[in-house]
Design a protein around this motif. Structure first.
Motif, short mmCIF file in Angstrom:
data_model
loop_
_atom_site.label_atom_id
_atom_site.label_comp_id
_atom_site.label_asym_id
_atom_site.label_seq_id
_atom_site.Cartn_x
_atom_site.Cartn_y
_atom_site.Cartn_z
N HIS A 1 -87.47 5.30 -20.73
CA HIS A 1 -86.98 6.34 -21.66
C HIS A 1 -87.43 5.96 -23.19
O HIS A 1 -87.17 5.07 -23.68
CB HIS A 1 -85.74 6.81 -21.38
CG HIS A 1 -85.46 7.19 -19.81
ND1 HIS A 1 -85.09 6.27 -18.92
CD2 HIS A 1 -85.62 8.46 -19.26
CE1 HIS A 1 -84.77 6.78 -17.93
NE2 HIS A 1 -85.15 8.08 -17.92
N THR A 2 -87.85 7.29 -23.74
CA THR A 2 -87.82 6.92 -25.21
C THR A 2 -86.69 6.89 -25.72
O THR A 2 -86.48 6.18 -26.99
CB THR A 2 -88.56 8.55 -25.82
OG1 THR A 2 -87.67 9.43 -25.44
CG2 THR A 2 -90.07 8.47 -25.00
N ARG A 3 -85.44 7.51 -25.30
CA ARG A 3 -84.07 7.03 -25.70
C ARG A 3 -83.19 7.46 -24.58
O ARG A 3 -83.48 7.92 -23.72
CB ARG A 3 -83.93 7.93 -26.78
CG ARG A 3 -83.89 9.54 -26.55
CD ARG A 3 -83.90 10.37 -27.80
NE ARG A 3 -83.67 12.00 -27.61
CZ ARG A 3 -82.88 12.62 -27.53
NH1 ARG A 3 -81.67 12.04 -28.05
NH2 ARG A 3 -82.65 13.72 -26.99
N GLU B 1 -84.10 15.79 -18.58
CA GLU B 1 -84.74 16.19 -20.07
C GLU B 1 -85.08 15.14 -20.93
O GLU B 1 -85.56 15.06 -21.86
CB GLU B 1 -84.07 17.36 -20.65
CG GLU B 1 -83.84 18.62 -20.04
CD GLU B 1 -83.09 19.83 -20.53
OE1 GLU B 1 -82.94 19.53 -21.84
OE2 GLU B 1 -83.13 20.68 -20.18
N ILE B 2 -84.53 13.96 -20.50
CA ILE B 2 -84.78 12.76 -21.31
C ILE B 2 -86.26 12.35 -21.23
O ILE B 2 -86.75 12.06 -20.29
CB ILE B 2 -83.70 11.66 -20.91
CG1 ILE B 2 -82.26 11.98 -21.37
CG2 ILE B 2 -84.13 10.34 -21.76
CD1 ILE B 2 -81.39 11.12 -20.83
N VAL C 1 -74.69 7.62 -28.99
CA VAL C 1 -75.52 6.26 -29.39
C VAL C 1 -76.88 6.38 -28.35
O VAL C 1 -76.50 6.53 -27.15
CB VAL C 1 -74.53 5.03 -29.18
CG1 VAL C 1 -75.30 3.86 -29.39
CG2 VAL C 1 -73.48 5.21 -29.97
N ASP C 2 -77.85 5.84 -29.15
CA ASP C 2 -78.89 5.71 -28.33
C ASP C 2 -79.14 4.16 -27.49
O ASP C 2 -79.27 3.40 -28.47
CB ASP C 2 -80.32 5.67 -29.25
CG ASP C 2 -81.48 5.54 -28.28
OD1 ASP C 2 -81.43 5.27 -27.11
OD2 ASP C 2 -82.67 5.70 -28.86
N VAL C 3 -78.38 4.06 -26.42
CA VAL C 3 -78.19 2.88 -25.85
C VAL C 3 -79.72 2.14 -25.45
O VAL C 3 -79.58 0.93 -25.25
CB VAL C 3 -77.42 3.00 -24.30
CG1 VAL C 3 -77.20 1.77 -23.88
CG2 VAL C 3 -75.81 3.43 -24.96
N ALA D 1 -73.67 15.22 -22.86
CA ALA D 1 -73.60 16.35 -22.28
C ALA D 1 -74.65 17.42 -22.63
O ALA D 1 -75.09 18.26 -22.01
CB ALA D 1 -72.22 16.82 -22.46
N ASP D 2 -75.08 17.07 -23.89
CA ASP D 2 -75.96 17.98 -24.44
C ASP D 2 -77.38 17.70 -24.29
O ASP D 2 -78.20 18.25 -24.63
CB ASP D 2 -75.82 18.19 -26.10
CG ASP D 2 -75.80 17.09 -26.72
OD1 ASP D 2 -75.43 16.00 -26.01
OD2 ASP D 2 -75.91 16.99 -27.82
#
Length: 419
Positions: free
Chosen positions: A407-409, A395-396, A145-147, A389-390
């Motif tokens: 963050h963008t997501r 890298e966010i 989920v994009d929190v 985890a992926d």
């Protein structure tokens, strides 16, 4: 706009690594001569990174926020529409007001943000938070989920829309335009078009409240008058004040929740401190504000006269000042050699994330209330939540802005809901 300081440090319009940039600026001294984004109309300023000097300047009556009166380049027309950040300095509201004008505008607005009114918002913030958690709990425990989008963004936008009386149908349109205001990678043409669309929305909101006033802040701002002078906001002041309330009223809190969730999810030891009672949720929010201020840089302020700040540092009257909140919050002179470390047990979490002096943010109590409610509610509902985890944390992607720190997501695997 020729300047004797060379070479200026070119700020990264994308804000890709504000903390490395902050360290580079601190290495140049208490203040660094920088170039702001925008090449057609180049703008230079002093980025103040030293917290002692920054607090001094934020409270100094010889420092203004009124570009029309105290930035000669702007007043004389040398800052043109080609500068993509024009809206940040051209608006007419308490954000850019100085002296008596600022006092008048703040007095008109302050009654909407009293401690009593903020406290009265608690049940609605709790209800909004619980509804969002219920919605996310319907997702399978192994799904991502994009929190940021479904929680960190939704809590503040729903709160500010209720407070301002923004219809649910208008909320997505406001979101897109606010994103554009904080996106410092836009071209001048894109920024101008975004600004026009935003003002059309603001005018639509104001007109609807004139026709059907309600118990909301927009109706309040239209109707209220300064008791001392019997004056109300003029039309431009009204629209610019609505712009300030809606944009600053949710974007900054989105980033506060986003960054707090990110750090607690990527630093289990810090979350463990809070869960074990060695720190409070308020500690987590304040450490987030110190280490990851929602607004890393705040444009702009202007010396009313030449300022001799000692040790050879002089700010001339035509040299704007940029408050470098992120660099100041991690200054070793303020928070020690471990200032870059996110630590909820840190004894001194002092910060300037809400500003200082006469322009101290009126909405800071509401932002703190939202964090105080949303953060524990999220981790109580999803005790197994983990950053996907992926998608390794480093890298966010960050939002494309040097004035917005988020963050963008925020992709999270929620795990099984507790209830």
């Amino acid at each position: 706009m020729d300047q004797p300081y060379a070479p200026p440090y070119a700020l990264d319009a994308t804000g890709s690594d504000i903390h490395a940039e902050g360290a580079a600026l601190r290495a140049r001294g208490r203040a660094a001569w920088v170039k702001l984004p925008g090449d057609v109309c180049p703008v230079h300023a002093w980025a103040v990174t030293d917290p002692v000097l920054l607090k001094q300047l934020l409270a100094d009556p010889r420092v203004s926020k009124d570009a029309a009166r105290h930035w000669p380049d702007f007043a004389d027309g040398r800052i043109t529409r080609d500068w993509p950040m024009l809206i940040w300095v051209a608006v007419r509201n308490m954000f850019t007001a100085y002296g008596a004008d600022h006092t008048r505008l703040r007095r008109l607005i302050a009654p909407a943000f009293t401690a009593r009114r903020t406290k009265a918002m608690r049940p609605r913030v709790e209800a909004i938070t619980e509804a969002l958690l219920d919605d996310m709990a319907r997702v399978g425990p192994d799904e991502v989920v994009d929190v940021r989008d479904r929680f960190a963004y939704q809590v503040p936008i729903q709160v500010i829309c209720e407070l301002m009386g923004v219809a649910e149908s208008l909320a997505p349109r406001f979101r897109a335009r606010v994103n554009g205001i904080f996106d410092t990678t836009l071209t001048a043409e894109e920024a101008e078009e975004n600004g026009k669309a935003m003002y059309a929305l603001l005018a639509e909101l104001a007109e609807s409240k004139r026709k059907e006033p309600d118990d909301d802040l927009t109706s309040f701002l239209i109707a209220t008058r300064d008791e001392e002078h019997g004056t109300a906001l003029d039309e431009q002041e009204l629209l610019d004040t609505l712009l300030l309330m809606i944009s600053a009223g949710h974007e900054t809190t989105v980033n506060l929740l986003d960054q707090a969730l990110f750090h607690l999810l990527t630093r289990p030891d810090q979350l463990a401190h809070v869960r074990a009672g060695r720190a409070t949720w308020s500690d987590a929010a304040e450490e987030t504000l110190r280490a990851e201020p929602s607004v890393p840089y705040l444009p702009l302020r202007y010396p009313v006269e030449d300022l001799d700040l000692g040790d050879g540092l002089v700010f001339r009257r035509n040299e704007p000042i940029l408050a470098a909140f992120a660099a100041a919050g991690r200054h070793p002179s303020w928070h020690g050699e471990d200032a870059d470390v996110f630590d909820v047990t840190r004894t001194d979490k002092s910060h300037l994330a809400f500003g200082y002096g006469t322009h101290l943010c009126l909405g800071m109590s509401l932002a703190r209330l939202e964090a105080e409610i949303a953060l524990p509610a999220f981790f109580d509902r999803f005790p197994q939540a983990e950053l996907a985890a992926d998608v390794p944390g480093q890298e966010i992607a960050k939002v494309s802005s040097f004035v917005s720190n988020g963050h963008t997501r925020l992709p999270v695997r929620l795990g099984r809901a507790a209830h």
